[in-house]
Design a protein around this motif. Structure first.
Motif, short mmCIF file in Angstrom:
data_model
loop_
_atom_site.label_atom_id
_atom_site.label_comp_id
_atom_site.label_asym_id
_atom_site.label_seq_id
_atom_site.Cartn_x
_atom_site.Cartn_y
_atom_site.Cartn_z
N ALA A 73 0.82 -1.22 0.00
CA ALA A 73 0.00 0.00 0.00
C ALA A 73 0.86 1.27 0.00
CB ALA A 73 -0.92 0.00 1.23
N SER A 74 2.01 1.18 0.66
CA SER A 74 2.90 2.34 0.72
C SER A 74 3.83 2.41 -0.46
CB SER A 74 3.70 2.30 2.02
OG SER A 74 4.54 1.13 2.07
N GLY A 75 3.82 1.40 -1.30
CA GLY A 75 4.67 1.39 -2.49
C GLY A 75 6.07 0.91 -2.22
N ASP A 76 6.29 0.36 -1.02
CA ASP A 76 7.64 -0.13 -0.69
C ASP A 76 7.80 -1.51 -1.30
OD1 ASP A 76 10.09 -0.79 0.34
OD2 ASP A 76 9.53 -0.58 2.45
N MET A 77 8.22 -1.58 -2.55
CA MET A 77 8.29 -2.83 -3.29
C MET A 77 9.38 -3.77 -2.77
SD MET A 77 5.87 -2.97 -5.27
CE MET A 77 4.55 -1.89 -5.80
N ARG A 78 10.46 -3.19 -2.25
CA ARG A 78 11.52 -4.06 -1.75
C ARG A 78 11.01 -4.87 -0.56
NH1 ARG A 78 16.95 -4.39 -2.19
NH2 ARG A 78 16.97 -2.58 -3.59
N ARG A 79 10.33 -4.13 0.36
CA ARG A 79 9.81 -4.85 1.52
C ARG A 79 8.71 -5.80 1.11
NH1 ARG A 79 6.27 -3.46 5.86
NH2 ARG A 79 5.86 -1.42 4.88
N PHE A 80 7.88 -5.42 0.17
CA PHE A 80 6.83 -6.31 -0.31
C PHE A 80 7.44 -7.54 -0.98
CE2 PHE A 80 3.80 -7.69 -3.57
CZ PHE A 80 2.71 -7.99 -2.76
N TYR A 81 8.54 -7.33 -1.70
CA TYR A 81 9.26 -8.45 -2.33
C TYR A 81 9.69 -9.46 -1.26
CZ TYR A 81 12.89 -11.04 -4.87
OH TYR A 81 13.68 -12.02 -5.43
N ALA A 82 10.17 -8.92 -0.17
CA ALA A 82 10.60 -9.80 0.91
C ALA A 82 9.42 -10.54 1.52
CB ALA A 82 11.34 -9.01 1.97
N GLU A 83 8.33 -9.80 1.71
CA GLU A 83 7.14 -10.46 2.26
C GLU A 83 6.63 -11.54 1.31
OE1 GLU A 83 4.40 -7.37 2.99
OE2 GLU A 83 5.38 -6.67 4.83
N ALA A 84 6.61 -11.26 0.04
CA ALA A 84 6.14 -12.23 -0.96
C ALA A 84 7.06 -13.46 -0.99
CB ALA A 84 6.06 -11.59 -2.34
N GLY A 85 8.38 -13.22 -0.88
CA GLY A 85 9.29 -14.36 -0.87
C GLY A 85 9.07 -15.25 0.34
N ALA A 86 8.76 -14.59 1.46
CA ALA A 86 8.50 -15.39 2.67
C ALA A 86 7.20 -16.16 2.57
CB ALA A 86 8.50 -14.47 3.89
N ALA A 87 6.21 -15.61 1.89
CA ALA A 87 4.90 -16.26 1.79
C ALA A 87 4.83 -17.23 0.62
CB ALA A 87 3.81 -15.20 1.67
N ASN A 88 5.86 -17.33 -0.17
CA ASN A 88 5.84 -18.20 -1.36
C ASN A 88 5.62 -19.66 -0.97
OD1 ASN A 88 6.14 -18.94 -4.09
ND2 ASN A 88 8.34 -19.37 -3.75
N ALA A 89 5.04 -20.45 -1.85
CA ALA A 89 4.70 -21.86 -1.60
C ALA A 89 5.93 -22.71 -1.43
CB ALA A 89 3.84 -22.41 -2.74
N GLY A 90 7.06 -22.27 -1.91
CA GLY A 90 8.27 -23.06 -1.78
C GLY A 90 8.86 -23.38 -3.12
N GLU A 91 9.76 -24.34 -3.11
CA GLU A 91 10.45 -24.70 -4.35
C GLU A 91 9.45 -25.11 -5.40
OE1 GLU A 91 13.97 -27.77 -5.90
OE2 GLU A 91 13.26 -27.82 -3.83
N GLY A 92 9.67 -24.58 -6.58
CA GLY A 92 8.76 -24.85 -7.68
C GLY A 92 7.62 -23.86 -7.73
N GLY A 93 7.59 -22.91 -6.80
CA GLY A 93 6.56 -21.89 -6.81
C GLY A 93 7.16 -20.51 -6.66
N TRP A 94 6.53 -19.51 -7.18
CA TRP A 94 7.01 -18.14 -7.05
C TRP A 94 5.82 -17.20 -7.17
CZ3 TRP A 94 7.81 -21.23 -11.24
CH2 TRP A 94 7.33 -20.86 -12.48
N ILE A 95 5.98 -15.97 -6.67
CA ILE A 95 4.89 -14.98 -6.66
C ILE A 95 5.26 -13.83 -7.62
CG2 ILE A 95 3.64 -13.31 -5.25
CD1 ILE A 95 3.99 -15.15 -2.89
#
Length: 673
Positions: A73-95
């Motif tokens: 919401a704040s446009g902080d894409m780097r932090r969102f990138y990190a959050e998305a990487g942490a929430a990713n399904a795992g190997e073989g998956g990506w957001i």
């Protein structure tokens, strides 16, 4: 039809329906086992579909969570990138985060800040933004990725009003790894296909790649129903039982299959115990049936053979013991029947034998009675004949004496008549004495006055008497007499010898030889008399010692006699403790008489009568009487001719002895040797 055939028919009638019903049961069991296998496949397919839906649902949940991110919401894409990487399904998956024009803003598969591509299907993205509904994509090609992938996409709107599409992308191997930890056999193929029939993920031995279409028959079956079973050929040529289930969150479908050979093998493995048990039961039943049938056939055969032998001389054999009560009861019944039948047959045989014996005794008694009756008639005829001749002579002599005083009657006629009277009355007395002697002998009233004497001397005296009477004039005589002392009644012994010699002379033709011998044989003195006369017929020989028995004679009765002499002789010999045997080879073959008396060793000195005494005789004719008179005078006796047997019998009536006429004290003559 034999029992064995009936038994096999019975076994067939029992085994065939059992086999049919067992086959039906096995088929039902096979179908049940196959249905169970199909249920397992179905459960595996539904479980796999649930796994896919769970992954999709998790991905949607993650995307919704990320949509509310403050960083976004704040446009902080780097932090969102990190959050998305942490929430990713795992190997073989990506957001991936897309803007409204399809430009990737972040991609967790690539480093933050990397140059990101724009998606080619911007129209699809715009439709999502317009509808506000998320989608689960079909298989699609990623140009920069250089491979097929699928994505769960969700349109979002940030707090600032910016509109984006956030997607959870999955490589095909992601879902393959999802299935690896599940209880689905590794040999079972698993397909995940999209709504277009293209392969999203697969686990099998085939060489088909992601994005390739499945067989048209499989696709048609999948599109025809939300779930169902089918049988198809896998890409590697293996026949497969399969079950498909559509995903509840997408147009994807999960197909789980099992090789037909494996399913059938597992079904057969489950049925093997039943099949083996059935075969063992059938083989056991047939074997038991054959064994029991053979035993039954042998038992029935043995019972049949035993039944054929019922009532035989020996008890029935061959009955086989049986553990079956009814069969053993049959054995007992056969044995009891055999015993009763053999007893009945033995009783009948005994009754028949007794009846035959009674008939034989009755026949023998009748024959004996007839013979005795005939003998009686013959005896009466003989007696009449024997009495008629002397009575006729007596009658004539009385007539002569009645006319002795008639003028012209010769003086010697009276003398001659008296001689005839004397001779004939003596003959009648002899006949009566013989009858009395036999009667007393048969009744056991004879008494013996036994003294030591020599059997050879007794024979010599008898022969001298016969010579004196002229009885041996027409026959040759051969005598061989050795000393043989015996203990005997001299009178009765002379009676025995006289009777035997008289028969030899009477039944021997003139000019034949009579052999007489006295010898010792062990402890016995033996007298043997052999003649060459008319012999004795074989049918008459066993009866010669019976009273009144004689051979057949002509009406003239040349030999004369009453047929009682041998009866008296045997009785007298037996009274002396001896035996008498008469043998003959047949008619006209002569006769041999053998008398055996106990030897008197203590009387070796002999018992010869050397003194002189009265001569008692019973002459048969005038010449004999005259010759006897001459011999008596020459011997120095008183020259009297006594009445003989009649007078002597009267004189000895008190003692029960009757004297047979015999010549005594005659000097040995030249013929003796």
């Amino acid at each position: 039809m034999k029992l064995r055939t009936h038994y096999w028919l019975l076994a067939f009638c029992i085994v065939f329906p059992v086999a049919v019903f067992c086959s039906i049961a096995l088929d039902m069991l096979l179908s049940s086992q196959r249905a169970q296998s199909m249920n397992h496949i179905e459960e595996s397919a539904r479980s796999a579909a649930l796994e896919i839906d769970a992954e999709v649902r998790r991905a949607q949940s993650v995307l919704r969570t990320l949509a509310n991110s403050h960083a976004l919401a704040s446009g902080d894409m780097r932090r969102f990138y990190a959050e998305a990487g942490a929430a990713n399904a795992g190997e073989g998956g990506w957001i991936i985060l897309y803007d409204g024009e399809g430009q990737q803003l972040i991609n967790t598969r690539l480093p933050f800040g990397a140059d990101l591509p724009r998606r080619p299907d911007v129209d699809v993205l715009r439709k999502q933004l317009a509808s506000g509904a998320g989608v689960v994509s079909a298989v699609k090609w990623g140009p920069s990725l250089k491979r097929q992938f699928v994505a769960v996409e969700q349109p979002i709107t940030t707090a600032t009003g910016a509109r984006h599409v956030i997607a959870q992308a999955f490589a095909p191997e992601y879902f393959t790894r999802t299935f690896s930890g599940r209880a689905i056999p590794a040999s079972w193929p698993i397909w995940v296909i999209d709504g277009n029939g293209a392969l999203i993920a697969r686990r099998d031995k085939g060489d088909g790649k992601t994005g390739h279409p499945v067989p048209a028959a499989v696709l048609a079956a999948v599109r025809a129903a939300p779930a169902g079973a089918l049988r198809h050929e896998a890409p590697d040529g293996t026949e497969v039982y399969a079950y498909f289930v559509h995903s509840g969150l997408s147009d994807w479908a999960v197909i789980v299959g099992a090789p037909v050979s494996e399913v059938d093998a597992r079904v057969l493995e489950g049925m093997s115990v039943a099949i083996i048990g059935f075969l063992i039961a059938i083989v056991g039943a047939v074997s038991l049936g054959v064994h029991t049938g053979r035993r039954l056939v042998r038992f029935v055969s043995g019972a049949s053979n035993a039944a054929r032998g019922l009532g035989g001389e020996a008890a029935v054999v061959g009955l086989r013991h049986s553990n079956i009560g009814e069969m053993e009861a049959l054995n007992e019944a056969i044995r009891e029947a055999d015993a009763r039948l053999r007893r009945e047959m033995a009783s009948r045989t005994r009754a028949e034998r007794e009846r035959n014996e009674l008939l034989e005794r009755e026949r023998a008694a009748r024959e004996t009675a007839e013979q005795q009756n005939a003998a009686k008639d013959e005896f009466l005829a003989m007696l009449g004949h024997e009495l008629r001749n002397p009575l006729a002579a007596i009658t004539s002599a009385v007539a002569v004496l009645d006319h002795a005083s008639v003028p012209g009657m010769p003086a010697e006629a009276g003398t001659r008549a008296r001689e005839v009277l004397r001779r004939q009355t003596s003959h009648l007395g002899s006949l009566v004495d013989d009858l009395l002697e036999v009667n007393r002998a048969l009744m056991g009233k004879l008494a013996l006055n036994c003294q030591p004497l020599d059997l050879a001397d007794a024979l010599r005296c008898c022969l001298e008497t016969l010579h004196a009477g002229g009885r041996l004039a027409a026959h040759g005589l051969e005598v061989a007499a050795a000393s043989a002392p015996v203990l005997a009644d001299a009178t009765r012994l002379a009676q025995v010898i006289d009777n035997i010699l008289d028969n030899a002379i009477k039944y021997s033709p003139p000019a034949t030889l009579i052999r007489v011998a006295v010898a010792r044989d062990g402890d016995a003195a033996v007298l043997t008399v052999r003649d060459e006369g008319m012999g004795i017929a074989a049918d008459l020989l066993p009866h010669v010692f019976k009273v009144f028995v004689q051979g057949k004679q002509s009406l003239q009765r040349v030999q004369g006699g009453l047929g009682i002499g041998l009866t008296l002789v045997r009785r007298l010999v037996e009274m002396h403790g001896g035996t008498i045997v008469i043998a003959s080879a047949g008619a006209n073959q002569g006769t041999t008489v053998t008398v055996r008396l106990p030897l008197n060793v203590a009387g070796e000195a002999g018992a010869g009568n050397a003194g002189k005494g009265d001569l008692t005789a019973a002459p048969d004719n005038a010449a004999g009487a005259d010759f006897t008179t001459v011999v008596a005078v020459a011997a120095g006796t008183d020259g009297g001719i006594h009445a003989g047997k009649a007078e002597t019998a009267a004189g000895e009536a008190a003692t029960g002895n009757a004297v047979v006429g015999a010549v005594r004290d005659v000097a040995p003559s030249a013929w003796w040797r």
